[in-house]
Design a protein around this motif. Sequence first.
Motif, PDB file in Angstrom:
ATOM      1  N   ILE A 313     151.523  13.956 125.433  1.00  0.00           N
ATOM      2  CA  ILE A 313     151.933  13.635 124.063  1.00  0.00           C
ATOM      3  C   ILE A 313     152.945  14.664 123.567  1.00  0.00           C
ATOM      4  O   ILE A 313     153.939  14.327 122.902  1.00  0.00           O
ATOM      5  N   ALA A 314     152.722  15.932 123.892  1.00  0.00           N
ATOM      6  CA  ALA A 314     153.678  16.971 123.501  1.00  0.00           C
ATOM      7  C   ALA A 314     155.036  16.715 124.139  1.00  0.00           C
ATOM      8  O   ALA A 314     156.086  16.829 123.490  1.00  0.00           O
ATOM      9  N   ALA A 315     155.048  16.358 125.420  1.00  0.00           N
ATOM     10  CA  ALA A 315     156.308  16.108 126.111  1.00  0.00           C
ATOM     11  C   ALA A 315     157.054  14.925 125.516  1.00  0.00           C
ATOM     12  O   ALA A 315     158.295  14.920 125.460  1.00  0.00           O
ATOM     13  N   ALA A 316     156.326  13.916 125.045  1.00  0.00           N
ATOM     14  CA  ALA A 316     156.971  12.739 124.470  1.00  0.00           C
ATOM     15  C   ALA A 316     157.809  13.086 123.246  1.00  0.00           C
ATOM     16  O   ALA A 316     158.767  12.381 122.921  1.00  0.00           O
ATOM     17  N   CYS A 328     155.996   9.306 129.440  1.00  0.00           N
ATOM     18  CA  CYS A 328     155.037  10.302 128.942  1.00  0.00           C
ATOM     19  C   CYS A 328     153.797   9.629 128.354  1.00  0.00           C
ATOM     20  O   CYS A 328     152.657  10.086 128.567  1.00  0.00           O
ATOM     21  N   LEU A 329     153.995   8.548 127.615  1.00  0.00           N
ATOM     22  CA  LEU A 329     152.859   7.841 127.027  1.00  0.00           C
ATOM     23  C   LEU A 329     151.982   7.222 128.116  1.00  0.00           C
ATOM     24  O   LEU A 329     150.756   7.157 127.972  1.00  0.00           O
ATOM     25  N   ALA A 330     152.593   6.786 129.213  1.00  0.00           N
ATOM     26  CA  ALA A 330     151.799   6.258 130.326  1.00  0.00           C
ATOM     27  C   ALA A 330     150.950   7.355 130.966  1.00  0.00           C
ATOM     28  O   ALA A 330     149.775   7.149 131.289  1.00  0.00           O
ATOM     29  N   VAL A 331     151.532   8.538 131.139  1.00  0.00           N
ATOM     30  CA  VAL A 331     150.780   9.667 131.692  1.00  0.00           C
ATOM     31  C   VAL A 331     149.641  10.043 130.740  1.00  0.00           C
ATOM     32  O   VAL A 331     148.519  10.346 131.174  1.00  0.00           O
ATOM     33  N   ALA A 332     149.930  10.028 129.444  1.00  0.00           N
ATOM     34  CA  ALA A 332     148.882  10.328 128.453  1.00  0.00           C
ATOM     35  C   ALA A 332     147.733   9.331 128.582  1.00  0.00           C
ATOM     36  O   ALA A 332     146.553   9.709 128.532  1.00  0.00           O
ATOM     37  N   GLY A 333     148.061   8.055 128.757  1.00  0.00           N
ATOM     38  CA  GLY A 333     147.010   7.053 128.920  1.00  0.00           C
ATOM     39  C   GLY A 333     146.173   7.290 130.157  1.00  0.00           C
ATOM     40  O   GLY A 333     144.958   7.082 130.142  1.00  0.00           O
ATOM     41  N   ALA A 334     146.805   7.730 131.247  1.00  0.00           N
ATOM     42  CA  ALA A 334     146.047   8.038 132.463  1.00  0.00           C
ATOM     43  C   ALA A 334     145.069   9.181 132.204  1.00  0.00           C
ATOM     44  O   ALA A 334     143.907   9.138 132.634  1.00  0.00           O
ATOM     45  N   GLY A 335     145.533  10.218 131.501  1.00  0.00           N
ATOM     46  CA  GLY A 335     144.646  11.336 131.177  1.00  0.00           C
ATOM     47  C   GLY A 335     143.492  10.904 130.290  1.00  0.00           C
ATOM     48  O   GLY A 335     142.338  11.307 130.495  1.00  0.00           O
ATOM     49  N   ASP A 336     143.780  10.058 129.297  1.00  0.00           N
ATOM     50  CA  ASP A 336     142.732   9.586 128.401  1.00  0.00           C
ATOM     51  C   ASP A 336     141.706   8.753 129.156  1.00  0.00           C
ATOM     52  O   ASP A 336     140.510   8.818 128.878  1.00  0.00           O
ATOM     53  N   MET A 337     142.176   7.974 130.104  1.00  0.00           N
ATOM     54  CA  MET A 337     141.271   7.152 130.919  1.00  0.00           C
ATOM     55  C   MET A 337     140.323   8.025 131.730  1.00  0.00           C
ATOM     56  O   MET A 337     139.108   7.785 131.778  1.00  0.00           O
ATOM     57  N   ILE A 338     140.863   9.056 132.357  1.00  0.00           N
ATOM     58  CA  ILE A 338     140.033   9.964 133.158  1.00  0.00           C
ATOM     59  C   ILE A 338     138.979  10.631 132.288  1.00  0.00           C
ATOM     60  O   ILE A 338     137.797  10.704 132.641  1.00  0.00           O
ATOM     61  N   ALA A 390     155.790  15.985 114.872  1.00  0.00           N
ATOM     62  CA  ALA A 390     154.408  15.518 114.786  1.00  0.00           C
ATOM     63  C   ALA A 390     153.834  15.270 116.180  1.00  0.00           C
ATOM     64  O   ALA A 390     152.642  15.472 116.416  1.00  0.00           O
ATOM     65  N   PHE A 391     154.701  14.856 117.121  1.00  0.00           N
ATOM     66  CA  PHE A 391     154.263  14.636 118.498  1.00  0.00           C
ATOM     67  C   PHE A 391     153.985  15.955 119.214  1.00  0.00           C
ATOM     68  O   PHE A 391     152.871  16.200 119.694  1.00  0.00           O
TER      69      PHE A 391
END
Length: 457
Positions: A313-316, A328-338, A390-391
């Motif tokens: 999220i920071a990188a986005a 970046c949002l896709a990577v964030a979703g992968a982390g949230d899933m884990i 904000a991101f």
Amino acid sequence: MERGEPAPPARATGARGLLPDLSPWRSSRDFRLLWTQGLITYIGAAMALIALPLQIKDLTGSPLAVGAMGAVELVPLIVFGLYGGALADAVDRRKVIIATEAGLGVLAAVLLVNALLPEPLLWPLYLVAAGVAALTGLQRPALDSLMARIVPHDQLPAAAALNALRWQAGEIAGPSLAGVVVAFAGSAPAYGITVVTFAVSVLMCRGLGAAPPSEGAPKPSLRGLAEGARYAWSRPVLLGTYAIDLAAMFFAFPHAIFPFLADELDAEWSLGLMYAAGAVGSLLIGLTSGWLSRTRRHGLLVVAGASVWGLAIAAAGWFDSVWPVLACLAVAGAGDMISGLGRSTIWNQTIPEGLRGRLAGIEVLSYSVGPQLGQVRAGAMASWTGTRAAFWSGGLACVASVALLAAVLPKLIAYDAETDPDARRRRAEKESSAESPEAAPEASPREFPEGSPAAGT
């Protein structure tokens, strides 16, 4: 392995070992019903998820007004989430699920009627948002606590992965379709689709088996809620899952300001993709979730996944092009899933059946209140410092808070499904109820047909 003990089933290795474990789908009819019903509901709810904040944006032009949805939803979610947890331990959970699904369908119809007015009103949007939060708070404890009853104990990690896979599929299809529908036809058709999906969901939920409360279950009361809270407070592992999820969502949940980021990137067409990007990353994890059934250190998953979420999220917030932002949002979703898989597995593996509803109410607060507060934070920060700030500021704060909580609660990192005393106790309860079905209403023969894997546990 002791003499006479049956050998454990062989585990798939290589590429096959990465495929999702379908054991819960094969062993439980009610799991199949809930999985399919949930997919239909997620698609419809995602349509409204896109249309509602976009409609508020069009009516007000204010990121703070969009973020205020989180504030409106917060109190109903807390109050009804806690009450819903106590209710789930005291009544038939199936009846709670059906009633709340019907109520959510009625609220979607209110949004549809308002959108069809010559000049849609703003206040009904906030009123419906509050109503949805209240009904969600009532429903989720009953829905979540039902899973540990209808799925065998050793299949709970696989069930968590399949449920997350279903959710991600809905999150991809819903926002992507909603972005097109809203852009070309307006919000009313999106709300209309939501109404239809909830109607179908109610019909499917009526096919679920009864889920009566455990024998001697207490009536909903403040004393019962306090009992559940005391149990959660006495378990550092549970506290860690709640606290990390709250921190991650509060600091790094920027969904409310996606419409403004799309405007800044001169890519209004990408709004639906922004909402769906996280689900794409999560879906990739879900499609390769076979490893979860072989994982024991689920606390590590919670911490690692939340850290990846915050960093992404920071990188986005640093990119000027929409495609790196979507990545970046896709990577964030992968982390949230884990992280979510770790949390769900720990909850279902360790919490006693008699407290499942009340603890599920606390779980609802941990993973729902955070996003509501996160919307307020993101909207306020975007108004004061700009959308990008904000991101990245929220993402970095997320990583720092997760690191601090992991250091303060080391038992979460040390959690092992094979040695944790609560997990071993819960496993013994499930095995006992499977051997003597009359001892507890863990599962009916209809849920675990003769000859299924569950029948032999």
